[in-house]
Design a protein around this motif. Structure first.
Motif, PDB file in Angstrom:
ATOM      1  N   ASP A   1      -0.687  -1.165   5.008  1.00 36.02           N
ATOM      2  CA  ASP A   1      -0.935   0.212   4.582  1.00 36.02           C
ATOM      3  C   ASP A   1       0.323   0.841   4.002  1.00 36.02           C
ATOM      4  OD1 ASP A   1       0.299   0.129   7.027  1.00 36.02           O
ATOM      5  OD2 ASP A   1      -0.946   1.663   7.959  1.00 36.02           O
ATOM      6  N   ASP A   2       1.485   0.500   4.567  1.00 39.84           N
ATOM      7  CA  ASP A   2       2.748   1.000   4.005  1.00 39.84           C
ATOM      8  C   ASP A   2       3.065   0.332   2.673  1.00 39.84           C
ATOM      9  OD1 ASP A   2       3.172   2.677   6.193  1.00 39.84           O
ATOM     10  OD2 ASP A   2       4.170   1.088   7.325  1.00 39.84           O
ATOM     11  N   LEU A   3       2.766  -0.956   2.572  1.00 37.94           N
ATOM     12  CA  LEU A   3       3.089  -1.687   1.343  1.00 37.94           C
ATOM     13  C   LEU A   3       2.217  -1.244   0.172  1.00 37.94           C
ATOM     14  CD1 LEU A   3       3.480  -5.313   2.801  1.00 37.94           C
ATOM     15  CD2 LEU A   3       5.318  -3.775   2.081  1.00 37.94           C
ATOM     16  N   ALA A   4       0.940  -0.964   0.432  1.00 41.24           N
ATOM     17  CA  ALA A   4       0.007  -0.645  -0.664  1.00 41.24           C
ATOM     18  C   ALA A   4      -0.287   0.839  -0.799  1.00 41.24           C
ATOM     19  CB  ALA A   4      -1.299  -1.410  -0.470  1.00 41.24           C
ATOM     20  N   GLY A   5       0.018   1.627   0.225  1.00 41.55           N
ATOM     21  CA  GLY A   5      -0.194   3.068   0.127  1.00 41.55           C
ATOM     22  C   GLY A   5      -1.654   3.432  -0.066  1.00 41.55           C
ATOM     23  N   ASN A   6      -1.927   4.321  -1.030  1.00 42.67           N
ATOM     24  CA  ASN A   6      -3.289   4.817  -1.264  1.00 42.67           C
ATOM     25  C   ASN A   6      -4.252   3.723  -1.682  1.00 42.67           C
ATOM     26  OD1 ASN A   6      -2.704   7.485  -0.610  1.00 42.67           O
ATOM     27  ND2 ASN A   6      -2.081   7.995  -2.703  1.00 42.67           N
ATOM     28  N   SER A   7      -3.735   2.679  -2.324  1.00 39.37           N
ATOM     29  CA  SER A   7      -4.610   1.568  -2.723  1.00 39.37           C
ATOM     30  C   SER A   7      -5.226   0.901  -1.507  1.00 39.37           C
ATOM     31  CB  SER A   7      -3.817   0.535  -3.538  1.00 39.37           C
ATOM     32  OG  SER A   7      -3.335   1.094  -4.732  1.00 39.37           O
ATOM     33  N   PHE A   8      -4.452   0.808  -0.435  1.00 33.56           N
ATOM     34  CA  PHE A   8      -4.955   0.233   0.814  1.00 33.56           C
ATOM     35  C   PHE A   8      -6.036   1.136   1.410  1.00 33.56           C
ATOM     36  CE2 PHE A   8      -4.815  -0.721   5.381  1.00 33.56           C
ATOM     37  CZ  PHE A   8      -4.837  -2.102   5.358  1.00 33.56           C
ATOM     38  N   LYS A   9      -5.813   2.449   1.391  1.00 28.64           N
ATOM     39  CA  LYS A   9      -6.806   3.396   1.901  1.00 28.64           C
ATOM     40  C   LYS A   9      -8.096   3.322   1.083  1.00 28.64           C
ATOM     41  CE  LYS A   9      -3.448   6.722   3.702  1.00 28.64           C
ATOM     42  NZ  LYS A   9      -3.022   8.141   3.725  1.00 28.64           N
ATOM     43  N   ASP A  10      -7.968   3.246  -0.232  1.00 30.41           N
ATOM     44  CA  ASP A  10      -9.150   3.160  -1.088  1.00 30.41           C
ATOM     45  C   ASP A  10      -9.916   1.867  -0.831  1.00 30.41           C
ATOM     46  OD1 ASP A  10      -8.402   5.556  -2.173  1.00 30.41           O
ATOM     47  OD2 ASP A  10      -7.448   4.676  -3.944  1.00 30.41           O
ATOM     48  N   LEU A  11      -9.191   0.804  -0.548  1.00 29.12           N
ATOM     49  CA  LEU A  11      -9.829  -0.487  -0.287  1.00 29.12           C
ATOM     50  C   LEU A  11     -10.702  -0.413   0.958  1.00 29.12           C
ATOM     51  CD1 LEU A  11     -10.029  -3.567  -0.963  1.00 29.12           C
ATOM     52  CD2 LEU A  11      -8.067  -3.892   0.544  1.00 29.12           C
ATOM     53  N   PHE A  12     -10.218   0.244   2.002  1.00 34.92           N
ATOM     54  CA  PHE A  12     -10.950   0.324   3.258  1.00 34.92           C
ATOM     55  C   PHE A  12     -12.020   1.421   3.253  1.00 34.92           C
ATOM     56  CE2 PHE A  12      -7.962  -2.648   4.729  1.00 34.92           C
ATOM     57  CZ  PHE A  12      -8.339  -3.103   5.971  1.00 34.92           C
ATOM     58  N   VAL A  13     -12.055   2.250   2.227  1.00 41.16           N
ATOM     59  CA  VAL A  13     -13.031   3.333   2.069  1.00 41.16           C
ATOM     60  C   VAL A  13     -12.933   4.295   3.259  1.00 41.16           C
ATOM     61  CG1 VAL A  13     -15.415   3.961   1.585  1.00 41.16           C
ATOM     62  CG2 VAL A  13     -14.522   1.781   0.754  1.00 41.16           C
ATOM     63  N   THR A  14     -13.651   3.979   4.366  1.00 44.06           N
ATOM     64  CA  THR A  14     -13.467   4.772   5.576  1.00 44.06           C
ATOM     65  C   THR A  14     -12.236   4.187   6.271  1.00 44.06           C
ATOM     66  OG1 THR A  14     -14.965   3.288   6.752  1.00 44.06           O
ATOM     67  CG2 THR A  14     -15.906   5.317   5.849  1.00 44.06           C
ATOM     68  N   TYR A  15     -11.117   4.790   6.010  1.00 44.11           N
ATOM     69  CA  TYR A  15      -9.816   4.206   6.356  1.00 44.11           C
ATOM     70  C   TYR A  15      -9.658   3.988   7.857  1.00 44.11           C
ATOM     71  CZ  TYR A  15      -4.743   3.721   6.570  1.00 44.11           C
ATOM     72  OH  TYR A  15      -3.474   3.270   6.793  1.00 44.11           O
ATOM     73  N   THR A  16      -9.305   2.777   8.221  1.00 42.36           N
ATOM     74  CA  THR A  16      -8.980   2.479   9.601  1.00 42.36           C
ATOM     75  C   THR A  16      -7.584   3.007   9.885  1.00 42.36           C
ATOM     76  OG1 THR A  16     -10.363   0.500   9.607  1.00 42.36           O
ATOM     77  CG2 THR A  16      -8.664   0.653  11.283  1.00 42.36           C
ATOM     78  N   ASN A  17      -7.480   3.864  10.846  1.00 40.39           N
ATOM     79  CA  ASN A  17      -6.210   4.516  11.135  1.00 40.39           C
ATOM     80  C   ASN A  17      -5.347   3.615  12.003  1.00 40.39           C
ATOM     81  OD1 ASN A  17      -4.218   6.450  11.261  1.00 40.39           O
ATOM     82  ND2 ASN A  17      -5.178   7.570  12.948  1.00 40.39           N
ATOM     83  N   PHE A  18      -4.535   2.802  11.346  1.00 40.71           N
ATOM     84  CA  PHE A  18      -3.612   1.948  12.091  1.00 40.71           C
ATOM     85  C   PHE A  18      -2.452   2.794  12.614  1.00 40.71           C
ATOM     86  CE2 PHE A  18      -5.729  -1.120   9.302  1.00 40.71           C
ATOM     87  CZ  PHE A  18      -5.985  -2.157  10.175  1.00 40.71           C
ATOM     88  N   PRO A  19      -1.902   2.460  13.782  1.00 40.32           N
ATOM     89  CA  PRO A  19      -2.313   1.377  14.679  1.00 40.32           C
ATOM     90  C   PRO A  19      -3.582   1.707  15.458  1.00 40.32           C
ATOM     91  CG  PRO A  19      -0.510   2.595  15.653  1.00 40.32           C
ATOM     92  CD  PRO A  19      -0.699   3.170  14.275  1.00 40.32           C
ATOM     93  N   ILE A  20      -4.309   0.635  15.850  1.00 39.11           N
ATOM     94  CA  ILE A  20      -5.547   0.771  16.620  1.00 39.11           C
ATOM     95  C   ILE A  20      -5.220   0.518  18.094  1.00 39.11           C
ATOM     96  CG2 ILE A  20      -7.864  -0.135  16.960  1.00 39.11           C
ATOM     97  CD1 ILE A  20      -7.734  -1.102  14.028  1.00 39.11           C
ATOM     98  N   SER A  21      -5.474   1.503  18.931  1.00 39.07           N
ATOM     99  CA  SER A  21      -5.158   1.386  20.352  1.00 39.07           C
ATOM    100  C   SER A  21      -6.329   0.745  21.102  1.00 39.07           C
ATOM    101  CB  SER A  21      -4.859   2.763  20.950  1.00 39.07           C
ATOM    102  OG  SER A  21      -4.699   2.670  22.361  1.00 39.07           O
ATOM    103  N   LEU A  22      -6.008  -0.240  21.938  1.00 40.79           N
ATOM    104  CA  LEU A  22      -7.003  -0.892  22.799  1.00 40.79           C
ATOM    105  C   LEU A  22      -6.683  -0.643  24.272  1.00 40.79           C
ATOM    106  CD1 LEU A  22      -7.304  -4.299  20.903  1.00 40.79           C
ATOM    107  CD2 LEU A  22      -8.791  -2.302  20.703  1.00 40.79           C
ATOM    108  N   ASN A  23      -5.997   0.466  24.557  1.00 44.45           N
ATOM    109  CA  ASN A  23      -5.616   0.795  25.934  1.00 44.45           C
ATOM    110  C   ASN A  23      -6.856   1.061  26.790  1.00 44.45           C
ATOM    111  OD1 ASN A  23      -3.101   0.668  24.821  1.00 44.45           O
ATOM    112  ND2 ASN A  23      -2.625   2.843  25.069  1.00 44.45           N
TER     113      ASN A  23
END
Length: 365
Positions: free
Chosen positions: A239-261
């Motif tokens: 997400d840092d490397l691709a920026g908005n392109s990464f967000k557009d790719l995922f459409v409903t953007y997965t908010n990394f990091p994903i917590s599994l606590n």
């Protein structure tokens, strides 16, 4: 499965003819203690690989190719130090520390494990011994990075994203499966990855045990209840490397990091039996059944069975050696709690096991 079931049944039947011995305590859950002011120190080396696969885990689960799936477990090695000290009569303090290296897909997972307990034993009669333990244990895993297309594809599919992953020698590529004309290119020199980090768990538990002592036979039963706090995070640098392109790719953007606590509880019960065998050796058998109580969506596998067998020999009254093995019916389910989460739970439907050798020394006044 028939081989593992037969092995389990035969070991349990053999155990019914056993007797309990205090020559070597280690991490025994039987109500044992050392003489006052005595200290026992032991070292254990554990391993499972192609050569030491005595439970036929690799052959039965992965076939002759020994190909492990993305989040499957492979080879295993462990170095463990256990100390026991009895500061007062009928008491025992235990502390243990171990490093574990587990083959995890195409990577390896390094785990630092630690634990300890305090024990008090009392004897309501000359025949019966009762023990009460209060203890803790924990595991901490080193960050695991997934950088191959196959590994990244596995985790993206688990996240429910309709994205395909490909790679060349120089680049990693991501695109929507419904529109492969818009690829995002990540130079491999920038190390694009999905990672599993912040892996840890801490457990506090109480245990009670009871043994009946006969001249040649002494069975022991125990029950344990515990509460575990677990932390795990799935993250990516894409997400840092691709920026908005990464967000557009995922459409409903997965908010990394994903917590599994999460938190979970468990109850376990088991028995310990040992028999004096020829040549001044002692064979100990321990079986445990564990039931895990987890939140909804995490109950694909909520039980485990563990069988341990150990043959020990005292070279001198203070110095001993031992050899044995451990069989886990559902891998590390409940043993390394952070490994189990909503994305990995279906991969635990397999057995696991290892061989071990050890040495122990008891310091007495």
């Amino acid at each position: 499965m028939k081989l593992q079931t037969s092995l389990l049944c035969s070991c349990l039947l053999f155990g019914l003819q056993s007797t309990l011995s205090a020559d070597y305590i280690g991490e025994s859950k039987a109500p044992l203690a050392l003489p006052t002011n005595a200290i026992e120190v032991s070292y254990q080396y554990k391993a499972m690989n192609n050569t030491l696969d005595v439970f036929n885990v690799r052959e039965s689960e992965f076939g002759s190719s020994n190909t492990v799936q993305t989040n499957g477990l492979g080879d295993y090695t462990s170095h463990k130090i256990v100390t026991n000290y009895s500061p007062l009569a009928n008491s025992l303090l235990n502390f243990n520390l171990s490093s574990q290296t587990i083959g995890y897909g195409s990577s390896t997972l390094d785990v630092l494990s630690y634990g300890g307990y305090g024990r008090y034993i009392f004897k309501p009669s000359s025949l019966i011994t009762v023990g009460v333990d209060i203890g803790f244990r924990g595991n901490k895993g080193k960050k695991v990075s997934m950088s191959s297309a196959a590994d990244i594809q596995y985790y993206i599919d688990k996240l429910g994203k309709n994205i395909q992953v490909a790679e060349t020698d120089e680049h990693l590529w991501l695109a929507k499966k419904t529109d492969d004309s818009s690829w995002i290119k990540f130079p491999k020199s920038s190390h694009p990855e999905i990672s599993i980090d912040s892996m840890s768990d801490q457990t506090f538990y109480g245990r009670t045990s009871i043994a009946m002592g006969f001249e040649t036979f002494s069975p022991s039963l125990y029950m344990e209840l515990g509460h575990t706090t677990i932390s795990t995070t799935i993250d990516t640098n894409m997400d840092d490397l691709a920026g908005n392109s990464f967000k557009d790719l995922f459409v409903t953007y997965t908010n990394f990091p994903i917590s599994l606590n999460r938190n979970e509880n468990y109850a376990s019960a088991g028995f310990n039996l040992a028999v004096n065998t020829p040549f001044n050796t002692v064979l100990t058998t321990n079986y445990e059944y564990k039931k895990l109580f987890r939140e909804n969506g995490l109950n694909f596998l909520n039980t485990n069975h563990t069988l341990e067998m150990l043959l020990s020999y005292n070279i001198t009254p203070n110095l001993g050696v031992n050899i044995g093995g451990t069989y886990l019916y559902r891998q590390f389910n409940g043993t390394i709690p952070f490994l189990y989460n909503k994305y990995s739970q279906t991969s635990f439907d397999h057995p696991f096991g290892w061989c071990q050798v050890g040495i122990n020394y008891t310091f007495t006044n």
